[in-house]
Design a protein around this motif. Structure first.
Motif, mmCIF file in Angstrom:
data_model
loop_
_atom_site.group_PDB
_atom_site.id
_atom_site.type_symbol
_atom_site.label_atom_id
_atom_site.label_comp_id
_atom_site.label_asym_id
_atom_site.label_seq_id
_atom_site.Cartn_x
_atom_site.Cartn_y
_atom_site.Cartn_z
ATOM 1 N N LEU A 1 4.239 10.531 -7.433
ATOM 2 C CA LEU A 1 2.884 10.767 -6.932
ATOM 3 C C LEU A 1 1.832 10.190 -7.877
ATOM 4 O O LEU A 1 0.808 9.654 -7.441
ATOM 5 C CB LEU A 1 2.676 12.270 -6.748
ATOM 6 C CG LEU A 1 1.388 12.721 -6.063
ATOM 7 C CD1 LEU A 1 1.334 12.187 -4.633
ATOM 8 C CD2 LEU A 1 1.295 14.242 -6.057
ATOM 9 N N ARG A 2 2.100 10.267 -9.189
ATOM 10 C CA ARG A 2 1.155 9.736 -10.178
ATOM 11 C C ARG A 2 1.328 8.236 -10.405
ATOM 12 O O ARG A 2 0.595 7.636 -11.179
ATOM 13 C CB ARG A 2 1.347 10.466 -11.514
ATOM 14 C CG ARG A 2 1.054 11.942 -11.453
ATOM 15 C CD ARG A 2 1.047 12.583 -12.823
ATOM 16 N NE ARG A 2 2.223 12.271 -13.629
ATOM 17 C CZ ARG A 2 2.681 13.036 -14.610
ATOM 18 N NH1 ARG A 2 2.062 14.184 -14.891
ATOM 19 N NH2 ARG A 2 3.738 12.687 -15.304
ATOM 20 N N MET B 1 0.851 -1.195 0.000
ATOM 21 C CA MET B 1 0.000 0.000 0.000
ATOM 22 C C MET B 1 0.882 1.240 0.000
ATOM 23 O O MET B 1 1.889 1.300 0.695
ATOM 24 C CB MET B 1 -0.902 -0.007 1.240
ATOM 25 C CG MET B 1 -1.823 1.224 1.337
ATOM 26 S SD MET B 1 -2.804 1.204 2.859
ATOM 27 C CE MET B 1 -3.784 -0.246 2.581
ATOM 28 N N GLU B 2 0.503 2.250 -0.768
ATOM 29 C CA GLU B 2 1.264 3.494 -0.833
ATOM 30 C C GLU B 2 1.190 4.220 0.509
ATOM 31 O O GLU B 2 0.108 4.405 1.074
ATOM 32 C CB GLU B 2 0.678 4.385 -1.934
ATOM 33 C CG GLU B 2 1.367 5.733 -2.069
ATOM 34 C CD GLU B 2 2.766 5.585 -2.614
ATOM 35 O OE1 GLU B 2 3.584 6.473 -2.373
ATOM 36 O OE2 GLU B 2 3.030 4.568 -3.272
ATOM 37 N N PRO B 3 2.342 4.636 1.114
ATOM 38 C CA PRO B 3 2.308 5.348 2.388
ATOM 39 C C PRO B 3 1.502 6.631 2.279
ATOM 40 O O PRO B 3 1.511 7.314 1.261
ATOM 41 C CB PRO B 3 3.787 5.634 2.657
ATOM 42 C CG PRO B 3 4.527 4.652 1.821
ATOM 43 C CD PRO B 3 3.683 4.423 0.625
ATOM 44 N N GLN B 4 0.776 6.980 3.359
ATOM 45 C CA GLN B 4 -0.008 8.199 3.439
ATOM 46 C C GLN B 4 0.500 9.044 4.590
ATOM 47 O O GLN B 4 1.029 8.527 5.573
ATOM 48 C CB GLN B 4 -1.495 7.865 3.655
ATOM 49 C CG GLN B 4 -2.098 7.033 2.531
ATOM 50 C CD GLN B 4 -2.110 7.765 1.213
ATOM 51 O OE1 GLN B 4 -2.297 8.979 1.180
ATOM 52 N NE2 GLN B 4 -1.896 7.047 0.121
ATOM 53 N N PRO B 5 0.375 10.364 4.513
ATOM 54 C CA PRO B 5 0.835 11.220 5.598
ATOM 55 C C PRO B 5 -0.008 11.030 6.846
ATOM 56 O O PRO B 5 -1.086 10.442 6.802
ATOM 57 C CB PRO B 5 0.679 12.627 5.016
ATOM 58 C CG PRO B 5 -0.305 12.492 3.919
ATOM 59 C CD PRO B 5 -0.152 11.121 3.374
ATOM 60 N N PRO C 1 10.156 9.532 -3.876
ATOM 61 C CA PRO C 1 10.497 10.943 -4.098
ATOM 62 C C PRO C 1 9.469 11.941 -3.580
ATOM 63 O O PRO C 1 9.838 13.001 -3.072
ATOM 64 C CB PRO C 1 10.642 11.031 -5.624
ATOM 65 C CG PRO C 1 11.025 9.656 -6.048
ATOM 66 C CD PRO C 1 10.259 8.752 -5.134
ATOM 67 N N HIS C 2 8.163 11.627 -3.696
ATOM 68 C CA HIS C 2 7.187 12.637 -3.280
ATOM 69 C C HIS C 2 7.022 12.694 -1.763
ATOM 70 O O HIS C 2 6.265 13.534 -1.251
ATOM 71 C CB HIS C 2 5.834 12.413 -3.975
ATOM 72 C CG HIS C 2 5.075 11.208 -3.515
ATOM 73 N ND1 HIS C 2 5.235 9.967 -4.074
ATOM 74 C CD2 HIS C 2 4.127 11.066 -2.554
ATOM 75 C CE1 HIS C 2 4.425 9.106 -3.490
ATOM 76 N NE2 HIS C 2 3.739 9.746 -2.554
ATOM 77 N N LEU C 3 7.727 11.847 -1.027
ATOM 78 C CA LEU C 3 7.737 11.919 0.437
ATOM 79 C C LEU C 3 9.031 12.548 0.954
ATOM 80 O O LEU C 3 9.360 12.416 2.129
ATOM 81 C CB LEU C 3 7.561 10.521 1.037
ATOM 82 C CG LEU C 3 6.270 9.785 0.655
ATOM 83 C CD1 LEU C 3 6.224 8.424 1.322
ATOM 84 C CD2 LEU C 3 5.046 10.611 1.026
#
Length: 666
Positions: A650-651, A1-5, A38-40
């Protein structure tokens, strides 16, 4: 699962019964996560509870919950309030109360990430040495007093050398590029040791970075008489994780002022830094093989600017990048007067000059020309002779005798080689034997050598000079030193042993084979190998001779004149005319064809770059693009590369690998 803030809320709800109690002061921790996404690549806010308040200080390792997982990270700042609209969740734990990430190290990590279009988390892998818990339990030691100021020693050979040392001692920040005057041994290590000890005697710290463990050992031997065995720390993976982490903590706690090591020692948390010194910045070992693929030289340049320290880049030859530092005025040039250099350097003779060609009618066909044989025979009366060959093995590369087509394996198309005089050809890739070879081009069955390896050379020279001991030094079977007695030392580039008193002669074989590969840096790489080996010979005043075989070349002419600075300046001028690095900068993009093409198109639209490509990538269906840009636009271009990487992440686009200023990329 993609990490979320961390979860967000509108801030209007009342705290739940049993909610964690925040720290009384600065209850918000900003954390950099250990994730390559990269987006994190930013900080995230977490709550510091009263329970963790004492240990949760800037610079410590922490564990946090993120997107349903537990991740490691670094606490980089404590603040009073979180970002607007964010309701922080508590830190899970503080891994260790040791504050391993100093503010200066974090600033340097940000600078390196920006320079190489990478993420801070990737850089921090190199900045902070992996933890060994038992070492932390040993507790701090006692800070050492500064050493006594050493004598200038070999620095008196170079013009303005003693002045450079005086500036280091007085607390200034001199910056220099040094072409080391040869002395038949490890004079480079003695010079760097004296510079580091002088800096420490003046009350400041010093870092010396060298290519490999062999050089670390030589530098250690030069430093111990000046500062003692405990007067410096070694940071190299070859010492093992426990010793490496112990040394890291000694430096972090301010117990030692001098650090020596390999490439990532450039990040060592030395306090009050006065000198950043590097041996042989051209060596590819200085490049980190993991993202963001930084070069230790560039880390030093950034750090010298951030911390206002002195810098010294020294080598037997000189890289185009180091010469650019001299020409732009960033660094001064240090070298010996020509009259001194003429006596200190060995006499270099090229077997291809007109006189030797007339004396030796079969020169073009002989691997060991007449002049090389004569010089070796005479030199063996007074000491060892070093023979540098291009490759290890027996016959590491074969061709068809009739059509000269490279011989390849029928199973995997890998190159064929011979491992012994009586063996069958074998593939260097898959190990398949090629008994009964048939050339697919001309149907010939005979093979010839493309390159002769160290083993075959040792066999041939052993027959040519019966009774003379033969020593081989190649790759993992390298030899550190040999006595000053007569012997033939056969070595591949980079692992030449030191000889007691210097070599009586050095024979540089396979010159044409070393210059044959294609690539921007082939000539420069080869010249560095030649200068490094030739520097191990005795000086001309002591009868030292170097013989260079092969056809005439600009690199050979530079060696004969012993002019590394002139060769580097000409190399830089030629690249400037055709706009190639290091006169300009560049980045490569490589990934799935559609993703790489879109990435390159976006960069052309947003940044002042010159696009070249596409060419096939490493894997099937991949494209590779090259983006060239001026130094003046470097910061803007790398920032756009970082932003475009983050957008693609991100995409969830297919990954595009980005490498900036890769020394071996062209």
């Amino acid at each position: 699962m993609e990490p979320q803030p961390p979860s967000q809320a509108d801030g209007t709800q009342s705290p739940a019964l049993g909610a964690p109690v925040p720290a009384a002061s600065l209850p918000i921790a900003r954390v950099v996560l250990e994730t390559p996404v990269p987006h994190l690549d930013r900080t995230f806010d977490y709550l510091v509870t009263a329970e963790l308040d004492r240990d949760a200080q800037p610079g410590v390792r922490v564990r946090v919950r993120f997107g349903g997982r537990r991740l490691n990270g670094y606490l980089v700042e404590r603040v009073q309030h979180p970002e607007a609209g964010v309701k922080p969740i508590p830190l899970t734990s503080v891994v260790s109360a040791e504050r391993v990430l100093a503010p200066t190290a974090l600033a340097l990590a940000h600078a390196v990430a920006e320079r190489y279009a990478g993420t801070v988390a990737d850089v921090l892998r190199a900045v902070v040495v992996p933890r060994v818990a038992k070492v932390e339990r040993e507790g701090p030691g006692v800070p050492l007093t500064g050493p006594e100021r050493p004598e200038p020693g070999l620095w008196t050979v170079e013009e303005r050398g003693p002045e450079f040392l005086e500036e280091l001692f007085e607390g200034a920040a001199p910056r220099a590029v040094l072409s080391v005057t040869p002395n038949g041994g490890d004079g480079w290590a003695q010079r760097l040791a004296i510079a580091a000890a002088t800096t420490a005697a003046g009350g400041r710290g010093a870092i010396v970075v060298v290519p490999d463990a062999r050089d670390v050992g030589r530098l250690s031997a030069a430093l111990e008489p000046l500062v003692g065995e405990s007067g410096f720390a070694r940071l190299t993976a070859d010492d093992g994780p426990t010793a490496r982490y112990r040394s890291f903590l000694r430096v972090l706690r301010g117990e030692v002022k001098i650090v020596i090591g390999t490439r990532n020692a450039a990040f060592a948390p030395v306090r009050d830094l006065g000198l950043l010194a590097m041996w042989d910045d051209h060596d590819s070992s200085h490049v980190e093989p993991r993202a963001p693929y930084h070069h230790a030289r560039e880390v030093f340049l950034l750090r010298a600017t951030l911390e206002g320290s002195g810098a010294l880049f020294s080598s037997a030859a000189r890289s185009a990048e180091a010469q650019r530092l001299v020409l732009t005025g960033w660094a001064r040039q240090l070298s010996a007067p020509r009259a001194v250099l003429r006596d200190a350097a060995p006499l270099v003779r090229a077997s291809s000059d007109d006189f030797e060609a007339q004396r030796d009618p079969v020169l073009h066909a002989a691997r060991l020309p007449r002049i090389a044989w004569e010089v070796a025979k005479k030199a063996l009366l007074s000491g060892p002779v070093l023979v540098q060959v291009a490759r290890k093995g027996f016959l590491p590369s074969l061709r068809c005798q009739d059509c000269r087509e490279p011989a390849r394996c029928t199973a995997c198309t890998g190159p064929l080689a011979l491992t012994s005089a009586n063996g069958d050809p074998v593939c260097r890739w898959c190990g398949t034997y090629a008994r009964g070879f048939t050339c697919p081009i001309c149907s010939g069955h005979r093979l010839r050598a493309s390159v002769v390896g160290a083993d075959r050379t040792a066999e041939e020279l052993g027959r040519a000079f019966p009774g003379v001991p033969v020593v081989r030094s190649t790759g993992a079977d390298s030899v550190l030193s040999v006595p000053g007695a007569p012997a033939l030392v056969i070595s591949t580039p980079g692992v030449e042993p030191l000889a007691e008193g210097g070599y009586a002669a050095v024979l540089l074989l396979d010159a044409d084979a070393q210059l044959a590969p294609e690539g921007l840096r082939v000539g420069e790489d080869t010249l560095h190998r030649w200068f490094s080996a030739a520097s191990l010979a005795r000086g001309r005043s002591e009868g030292g001779v170097v013989i260079l075989t092969g056809h005439p070349s600009p690199q050979g002419q530079a060696l004969v004149r012993w002019d590394p600075a002139g060769a580097a300046e000409r190399e830089l001028a030629e690249r400037s005319q055709v706009r190639l690095p290091p006169a300009i900068r560049y980045a490569t993009l490589e990934g799935a064809a559609a993703a790489a093409d879109a990435f390159a198109e976006d960069m052309v639209d947003a940044a002042p770059v010159r696009r070249v490509g596409p060419t096939p990538g490493e894997d099937e269906g991949e494209h590779r693009w090259i983006l060239f840009f001026d130094h003046a636009h470097g910061a803007k271009t790398t920032e756009l590369l970082r932003r475009r990487k983050a957008l693609g992440s991100l995409r969830r686009d297919p990954m595009v690998r980005v490498r900036v200023d890769d020394p071996q990329g062209l």
